[in-house]
Scaffold this active site. Structure first.
Site, PDB file in Angstrom:
ATOM      1  N   CYS A  92      22.439 -65.551 -15.328  1.00 44.88           N
ATOM      2  CA  CYS A  92      21.135 -65.385 -15.959  1.00 44.88           C
ATOM      3  C   CYS A  92      21.214 -65.761 -17.450  1.00 44.88           C
ATOM      4  O   CYS A  92      21.413 -66.925 -17.764  1.00 44.88           O
ATOM      5  CB  CYS A  92      20.617 -63.970 -15.719  1.00 44.88           C
ATOM      6  SG  CYS A  92      18.822 -63.821 -15.882  1.00 44.88           S
TER       7      CYS A  92
ATOM      8  N   HIS B 135      21.044 -64.006  -9.405  1.00 45.78           N
ATOM      9  CA  HIS B 135      21.832 -62.763  -9.405  1.00 45.78           C
ATOM     10  C   HIS B 135      22.550 -62.585  -8.066  1.00 45.78           C
ATOM     11  O   HIS B 135      22.171 -61.731  -7.243  1.00 45.78           O
ATOM     12  CB  HIS B 135      20.926 -61.574  -9.700  1.00 45.78           C
ATOM     13  CG  HIS B 135      20.379 -61.581 -11.087  1.00 45.78           C
ATOM     14  ND1 HIS B 135      21.086 -61.105 -12.165  1.00 45.78           N
ATOM     15  CD2 HIS B 135      19.208 -62.064 -11.572  1.00 45.78           C
ATOM     16  CE1 HIS B 135      20.370 -61.263 -13.264  1.00 45.78           C
ATOM     17  NE2 HIS B 135      19.237 -61.847 -12.937  1.00 45.78           N
TER      18      HIS B 135
ATOM     19  N   GLU C  28      25.252 -61.199  -7.640  1.00 43.22           N
ATOM     20  CA  GLU C  28      26.058 -59.976  -7.683  1.00 43.22           C
ATOM     21  C   GLU C  28      25.381 -58.774  -7.037  1.00 43.22           C
ATOM     22  O   GLU C  28      26.047 -57.796  -6.661  1.00 43.22           O
ATOM     23  CB  GLU C  28      26.406 -59.629  -9.143  1.00 43.22           C
ATOM     24  CG  GLU C  28      25.291 -59.036  -9.993  1.00 43.22           C
ATOM     25  CD  GLU C  28      24.310 -60.028 -10.573  1.00 43.22           C
ATOM     26  OE1 GLU C  28      23.599 -59.657 -11.527  1.00 43.22           O
ATOM     27  OE2 GLU C  28      24.228 -61.165 -10.074  1.00 43.22           O
TER      28      GLU C  28
END
Length: 232
Positions: free
Chosen positions: A88, A180, A182
């Site tokens: 990001c 994202h 993760e």
């Protein structure tokens, strides 16, 4: 051999709900968290096997002391050949530091939601993106964007609204991921609820987002592969 990962936390919380520090530690890395958002930086990079750069509410183009300092750190790390991965804002500040501050711009509207990204065929041979396949699914949420036309950028994936979702700097061990990967499905429930006012302001329907959340396991192979690279 160093097993130490510098984790630059660029947000208002030292560690986000995704607990990437724990994920990287589970890969065998010794994670050294510095809260860059609050001005915490290491004095020297020589002991690090890799660097991770987190997201932030700020833009890489903003005139803020920690952002200037992070630009200089990125340039130093690249000159040393230290592997770097940014998510990001991390993706954006890597582009700004290595390819020019004009590479990051404010979008006219936010791109937010779970998206399928189209992956270029060349990504199959990439050290971190080689296992994601021809398309990869993950959550994206950004008001800023990295341009896709710089000669030093190898764009690896794009969405319908953003041509630069994953990129690599030249043939160097430096990658940016706009989305994202993760976040797990369980973590997304917490993050989306905590961020409900901002998500709604950016045009998201939060309850629908929570229902559509996934673990995005193919996307997470990039995190695993980056950790393996740092340990080589």
């Amino acid at each position: 051999m160093s097993r130490k990962l510098l984790y630059l936390s660029n947000g208002p919380k030292r560690i986000s709900v995704a607990r990437l520090d724990e994920r990287f530690a589970s890969e065998g890395l010794e994670v050294d968290v510095h809260w860059a958002f609050e001005g915490e930086f290491p004095e020297d990079l020589s002991s690090y096997a890799g660097i991770f750069l987190s997201g932030s509410p700020h833009g890489a183009y903003e005139d803020i002391p920690f952002i200037h300092r992070e630009h200089a750190l990125i340039q130093d790390a690249e000159a040393r050949g230290i592997p770097m991965l940014g998510l990001c804002f991390g993706h954006q500040i890597l582009a700004s530091a290595l390819c020019g501050r004009d590479q990051v711009f404010r979008r006219e509207s936010c791109e937010v939601g779970y998206k399928w990204l189209d992956v270029v065929p060349e990504a199959a041979a990439d050290p971190i993106a080689g296992q994601v396949g021809g398309r990869v699914h993950m959550f994206v949420w950004h008001n800023d964007e990295v341009r896709a036309d710089h000669p030093d950028m190898r764009v690896l994936a794009s969405s319908d609204l953003c041509p630069n979702q994953i990129w690599r700097y030249r043939d160097r061990p430096v990658w940016g991921i706009q989305g994202h990967p993760e976040v797990t499905r369980a973590q997304a429930q917490v993050w989306f609820e905590d961020s409900r006012p901002r998500l709604e302001r950016d045009g998201a329907e939060v309850d629908a987002l929570k229902r559509s959340a996934t673990d995005a396991e193919p996307a997470k192979t990039m995190l695993h592969n980056f950790a393996r690279l740092c340990l080589q």
